[in-house]
Motif scaffolding. Structure first.
Motif, short mmCIF file in Angstrom:
data_model
loop_
_atom_site.label_atom_id
_atom_site.label_comp_id
_atom_site.label_asym_id
_atom_site.label_seq_id
_atom_site.Cartn_x
_atom_site.Cartn_y
_atom_site.Cartn_z
N LEU A 116 0.78 -1.24 -0.02
CA LEU A 116 0.05 0.06 -0.06
C LEU A 116 0.84 1.30 -0.13
CD1 LEU A 116 -3.01 -0.83 2.59
CD2 LEU A 116 -3.10 -0.55 0.19
N THR A 117 2.15 1.30 0.72
CA THR A 117 2.87 2.28 0.80
C THR A 117 3.36 2.67 -0.57
OG1 THR A 117 3.41 1.85 2.73
CG2 THR A 117 4.87 3.37 1.91
N VAL A 118 3.75 1.46 -1.27
CA VAL A 118 4.41 1.78 -2.72
C VAL A 118 3.34 2.10 -3.54
CG1 VAL A 118 5.69 0.69 -4.45
CG2 VAL A 118 6.23 0.33 -2.17
N ALA A 119 2.08 1.58 -3.70
CA ALA A 119 1.12 1.72 -4.52
C ALA A 119 0.43 3.08 -4.34
CB ALA A 119 -0.13 0.58 -4.37
N ALA A 120 0.46 3.69 -3.23
CA ALA A 120 0.01 5.02 -3.14
C ALA A 120 0.85 6.06 -3.59
CB ALA A 120 -0.21 5.24 -1.38
N ARG A 121 2.00 5.73 -4.04
CA ARG A 121 3.32 6.64 -4.60
C ARG A 121 3.41 7.95 -3.68
NH1 ARG A 121 1.38 6.97 -11.18
NH2 ARG A 121 1.71 4.73 -11.42
N LEU A 122 3.27 7.53 -2.43
CA LEU A 122 3.60 8.53 -1.20
C LEU A 122 5.32 8.94 -1.58
CD1 LEU A 122 2.11 7.10 1.78
CD2 LEU A 122 1.50 9.03 0.64
N PRO A 123 5.79 10.35 -1.11
CA PRO A 123 7.12 10.65 -1.39
C PRO A 123 8.05 9.88 -0.45
CG PRO A 123 5.61 12.79 -0.99
CD PRO A 123 4.68 11.44 -1.06
N ARG A 124 9.02 9.54 -1.05
CA ARG A 124 9.96 8.54 -0.37
C ARG A 124 10.57 9.16 0.91
NH1 ARG A 124 15.03 5.24 -3.28
NH2 ARG A 124 15.68 3.97 -1.19
#
Length: 320
Positions: A57-65
């Motif tokens: 979910l963290t990767v799929a949401a495309r949150l800033p790294r």
């Protein structure tokens, strides 16, 4: 240490707005409770699957790294530390009975009375056989299955029981901290309180002070970043003044620490007073004052994500 920049735990990310931000807070709250409750009495495979879903979910949401990397590193380090300590710690199952009397000795897993040397050997052997027959119905003790773990030139032995307990604790800590942090990261405090308030509205029939609780929760969530900011300001002030803690005596260190704590609470109380004055200036007369923090309505995305929740619990029911 710059807390807000390196690991802003529990702080709402306003920009950029991802699809997790656009979800209804009630849907996100339902999934949060599912993530927190499903690992209870579950196998280690399911717990690891929940951890993998949170990372996906963290990767799929495309949150800033830059936002989630520090938080993930902190939570992952705490989980791995708990895993390592629990893995190499004794699990407490291989405890042998220790007699507290001098006339009792341990034979196998049972206690048999000892006899003087003057007693006939046949009577002693008969007593042993009788005791073994009585203890034959006892449950079989746990048999260890040891695993060899090599770290450089050293080799350690880890029991499967300790490894299972370590996986259980490590995944629980990671799920509890990271799932809650991901929820707070993508949900504004007003949305959280509005969603909780909508779900607990039936409690008004039994005289529950729902409005007071929602207002208190909103202020608490808004006050959390201010607390972290005050801690950061104190750390920067101590670093700027080059306070050398090692050169201070015990009494001087305690006095300096108490002065910092006093200053910290003074700043917090000042912020609280300013918040109360701002609320009064805007005409807020009390918890029953009509306020619309956030308008709730389910969109097509919300319905689709909510439809996946029964499938999630079906998989949980089918998992061992």
């Amino acid at each position: 240490m710059d807390i807000l920049r390196n690991a802003p735990l529990g702080i709402y990310l306003e920009e950029p707005r991802t699809w997790l931000h656009r979800l209804d807070p009630r849907v996100k709250l339902a999934w949060l409770l599912s993530f927190l409750l499903s690992p209870i009495l579950a196998s280690n495979g399911w717990r690891l699957a929940v951890v993998a879903v949170l990372l996906f979910l963290t990767v799929a949401a495309r949150l800033p790294r830059r936002v989630w990397s520090g938080q993930l590193s902190l939570v992952l380090a705490l989980s791995l530390l708990t895993f390592g300590i629990t893995c190499f710690a004794p699990d407490g199952l291989g405890v042998f009975p220790q007699p507290q009397r001098q006339d009792v000795q341990v034979v196998g897993y049972g206690l048999i009375p000892s006899y003087d040397w003057g007693v006939e050997e046949g009577s002693r052997a008969a007593a042993k056989r009788t005791w073994r027959e009585q203890t034959r119905a006892w449950p079989t003790p746990y048999r260890y299955r040891l695993l060899q773990v090599s770290l450089g030139e050293r080799t350690f032995q880890v029991s499967r029981r300790s490894l299972s307990v370590a996986l259980r604790l490590g995944t629980l800590i990671f799920t509890l901290l990271y799932a809650t942090n991901l929820f707070l990261l993508t949900t504004a405090p007003e949305e959280i309180t509005e969603g909780i308030g909508h779900l607990v509205q039936p409690l008004k029939r039994w005289g529950w002070p729902v409005a007071e609780v929602i207002l208190t929760l909103t202020l608490a969530l808004r006050f959390l970043p201010l607390v972290m900011e005050e801690v950061q300001n104190l750390v920067r002030a101590v670093r700027t003044r080059d306070v050398r803690w090692g050169s201070l005596s015990f009494r001087g260190g305690i006095q300096t620490l108490l002065a910092l704590v006093e200053r910290f609470f003074e700043n917090l109380l000042l912020r609280a007073e300013q918040t109360a004055m701002a609320m009064q200036a805007r005409g807020l007369t009390g918890p029953d004052h009509p306020l619309r923090w956030h308008r709730l309505h389910l969109r097509r995305l919300d319905r689709g994500v909510l439809a996946l929740l029964p499938l999630f619990w079906l998989l949980r029911a089918l998992s061992p």
